[in-house]
Design an enzyme around this catalytic site. Sequence first.
Site, PDB file in Angstrom:
ATOM      1  N   HIS A 119      -3.858 -12.261 -12.337  1.00  0.00           N
ATOM      2  CA  HIS A 119      -5.309 -12.459 -11.675  1.00  0.00           C
ATOM      3  C   HIS A 119      -6.275 -12.762 -12.513  1.00  0.00           C
ATOM      4  O   HIS A 119      -6.924 -12.018 -13.299  1.00  0.00           O
ATOM      5  CB  HIS A 119      -5.408 -11.073 -10.938  1.00  0.00           C
ATOM      6  CG  HIS A 119      -7.064 -10.950 -10.301  1.00  0.00           C
ATOM      7  ND1 HIS A 119      -6.653 -10.449  -8.901  1.00  0.00           N
ATOM      8  CD2 HIS A 119      -8.129 -11.305 -10.316  1.00  0.00           C
ATOM      9  CE1 HIS A 119      -7.859 -10.713  -8.349  1.00  0.00           C
ATOM     10  NE2 HIS A 119      -8.750 -11.166  -9.197  1.00  0.00           N
ATOM     11  N   HIS A 162      -3.441 -16.800  -6.808  1.00  0.00           N
ATOM     12  CA  HIS A 162      -4.486 -17.458  -5.934  1.00  0.00           C
ATOM     13  C   HIS A 162      -5.722 -18.069  -6.521  1.00  0.00           C
ATOM     14  O   HIS A 162      -6.774 -17.502  -6.608  1.00  0.00           O
ATOM     15  CB  HIS A 162      -5.399 -15.994  -5.271  1.00  0.00           C
ATOM     16  CG  HIS A 162      -5.218 -14.800  -6.068  1.00  0.00           C
ATOM     17  ND1 HIS A 162      -5.994 -14.856  -7.229  1.00  0.00           N
ATOM     18  CD2 HIS A 162      -4.872 -13.552  -5.992  1.00  0.00           C
ATOM     19  CE1 HIS A 162      -6.003 -13.512  -7.794  1.00  0.00           C
ATOM     20  NE2 HIS A 162      -5.332 -12.877  -6.956  1.00  0.00           N
ATOM     21  N   ARG A 177       0.883  -1.185  -0.096  1.00  0.00           N
ATOM     22  CA  ARG A 177      -0.046  -0.068   0.022  1.00  0.00           C
ATOM     23  C   ARG A 177       0.718   1.309   0.021  1.00  0.00           C
ATOM     24  O   ARG A 177       0.325   2.418   0.453  1.00  0.00           O
ATOM     25  CB  ARG A 177      -1.116  -0.183   1.148  1.00  0.00           C
ATOM     26  CG  ARG A 177      -1.742  -1.308   1.238  1.00  0.00           C
ATOM     27  CD  ARG A 177      -2.808  -1.462   0.266  1.00  0.00           C
ATOM     28  NE  ARG A 177      -3.763  -2.353   0.445  1.00  0.00           N
ATOM     29  CZ  ARG A 177      -4.812  -2.872  -0.362  1.00  0.00           C
ATOM     30  NH1 ARG A 177      -4.024  -2.943  -1.582  1.00  0.00           N
ATOM     31  NH2 ARG A 177      -5.388  -3.582  -0.164  1.00  0.00           N
ATOM     32  N   ASP A 186      -1.234 -12.981  -0.831  1.00  0.00           N
ATOM     33  CA  ASP A 186      -2.177 -11.962  -1.318  1.00  0.00           C
ATOM     34  C   ASP A 186      -2.631 -10.920  -0.324  1.00  0.00           C
ATOM     35  O   ASP A 186      -3.627 -10.539  -0.009  1.00  0.00           O
ATOM     36  CB  ASP A 186      -3.454 -12.321  -2.121  1.00  0.00           C
ATOM     37  CG  ASP A 186      -4.166 -11.265  -2.734  1.00  0.00           C
ATOM     38  OD1 ASP A 186      -3.614 -10.230  -2.924  1.00  0.00           O
ATOM     39  OD2 ASP A 186      -5.227 -11.796  -3.016  1.00  0.00           O
TER      40      ASP A 186
HETATM   41  C1  NCD Z   1      -6.457  -6.741  -3.654  1.00  0.00           C
HETATM   42  C2  NCD Z   1      -6.327  -5.498  -3.043  1.00  0.00           C
HETATM   43  O1  NCD Z   1      -6.929  -5.036  -2.190  1.00  0.00           O
HETATM   44  O2  NCD Z   1      -5.519  -4.943  -3.261  1.00  0.00           O
HETATM   45  N1  NCD Z   1      -7.749  -7.315  -3.401  1.00  0.00           N
HETATM   46  C3  NCD Z   1      -8.107  -8.742  -3.336  1.00  0.00           C
HETATM   47  O3  NCD Z   1      -9.318  -8.807  -2.818  1.00  0.00           O
HETATM   48  N2  NCD Z   1      -7.314  -9.492  -3.350  1.00  0.00           N
HETATM   49  C4  NCD Z   1      -6.442  -6.483  -5.249  1.00  0.00           C
HETATM   50  C5  NCD Z   1      -6.285  -7.712  -5.974  1.00  0.00           C
HETATM   51  O4  NCD Z   1      -5.292  -8.000  -6.062  1.00  0.00           O
HETATM   52  O5  NCD Z   1      -7.170  -8.045  -6.347  1.00  0.00           O
HETATM   53 ZN    ZN Z   2      -3.530  -9.300  -4.919  1.00  0.00          ZN
END
Ligand code: NCD
Ligand code: ZN
Length: 439
Positions: free
Chosen positions: A193, A240, A81, A305
Site C-alpha cells: 500500500h 491500487h 473482515r 480492494d
Molecule cells: C482498507 C480497509 O478498510 O480495510 N481501506 C481502504 O480505504 N482501502 C484499508 C486499506 O487497505 O487501506
Molecule cells: Zn486494501
Amino acid sequence: MSAARQGGRGRDPERVAYLNARLLDPASGLGTEGDLLTDGEMIADFGPGLFKDGIPEGTQTVDCAGLCLAPGLVDMHVHLRDPGLTEKEDFPSGTRSAALGGVTTVVDMPNTRPPVTTRAVLQDKRTRVRGRAAVDYGLFAAPRSEGAVSQLRDATAFKVYMAESTGNLQIDAETLGAVLHASAELGRLVVAHAEDEHRFRKGQPATLAGHSESRPKESEASAIRSLGALRGEARVHIAHVTCAEALAAVPEGVTTEVTPHHLLLDTGRPLQAFGKVNPPLRSPEDREALWDAFAAGRIDALATDHAPHTREEKEERFDEAPSGLPGIATSFPLLLRQVRAERLSLERLVDAMASRPAEILGIPKGRIEVGADADLVVVDARRVVKITARRVRYKCGWTPFEGMEGVFPSTVYLHGERIVEDGEPIAEGAGRPVTRIEA
Ligand code: NCD
Ligand code: ZN
C-alpha cells in the site's frame, strides 16, 4: 476414494461437456468458439470441434451457444473482515458475493482483528476460515519485523502498509527495508500500500476532492520511488494505483494493480463518505488517464480492494468516516459492460482479472488449460442489468456502484462444482485454500 470426496463435498467425479461456447482465454485463442470438457475437478480438454466424433458416453452436456466461458476470476485484494470485524462482512458473506460476480479465488488482507502479524494468528485465521468460504482463498500476512517474515512464511503473500489506513499496520522505511530483504530471501511476493505520509496535507477534508488533496497523487509517486530504492531483490507489487503519476514512478520489474472504483468513479460523484477510500478517488481527468493506461495494458492486474464498512460508519461526518468501499461482486460485471461498450478488449479483461493476478501470486489458477482446476464462469454478455445493493448481497448493504450497469455470470463452477446457478449462489463452503507454485 475420489478427489472430490477427499475435498469433503461428496460428489463423484463426472465428465461435463460445455458445447459451442466462446472460450475466453488469452493464451488459447481468445474468443474462438469451441467446446470444453471437464473431468471431475479439472479441465480435461478444450478447443474447436472437440466432439466432432461424438461425445463420450456418460458425459453430461451443457449447451453454451451464444455464451462466453471464462476462467474463474482471481481477486488478489479483498478485506473480508473475519475475524473481529464481522459486522462489516465475514468469510461466508464476502465469498458468496465474490462467487456471484464470477470470482472463484480471493486473497484476504491481514487487517482483521487481531491483525495477521504472527504465526499463531495466521494459523487461527486459517482454522476459522476452513469450510466457510464459497470460493478458493489465500491469506495475506503483514510482517512488521524481519523476524516475522519467516514466521509468516505459510501466508500466500505479504502486505506492507507505508502509510496509515484502516487497521494501523504501517511500518517505517527501515523496517520496510528489512522486511523486503527477508521476503526476497524466501522468494515471497510483497504487496505494498504505497502512500507517503510525509506528503499528506493537514486538515480535515469534508469532500471527496478534499480527501484527494489531503492524500495527493505525489504521495503515491513518492512512496513508489522509495519502494524502488528499498526493494533489492524482492518481488514487489503495488496495490491500487490511482493515477498516471504513480504509474510513471513504477520501476521495471515491479507489478501493479488497479481497482474498479479508481477506474470508474471519481471525485465528481455525489457519494460523500461512501466514496471515501485510501488512496482516494481522483478527478475525472485522472480517472480517464488511468483508464487509458489500464486498457493499454500498462497496469498488470485488476483487484477490488473490497473494503466494506457499515452504512452507519459511512454516514458519520466525512472526516470521521472510515475509508474503504465494497466491490467484490461488481468488478467483472462492470468491466464486462465496458467491453460491450468497446472501451476495453475482452482479452485485457481476462488477463487483468484472472491470468495476471494468478501469475503474480504464483497460484495455478486463472487460465483455461488442460489440468487446471475447473473454475469456470458462464456469462451471456448481452444480459445487462442494473447493479443494486440487493443483488450483490454484501453484509454492509450498500454498493458505491448503485444504479450502474453490469453483466453478471449466470453459472459459476468451482473445481467442477456449480456454486452459482441462474445468477444465484447455491453452494457454501466449497472453497479451499490455494496452493502456491514453489519457484
Ligand atoms: C482498507 C480497509 O478498510 O480495510 N481501506 C481502504 O480505504 N482501502 C484499508 C486499506 O487497505 O487501506
Ligand atoms: Zn486494501
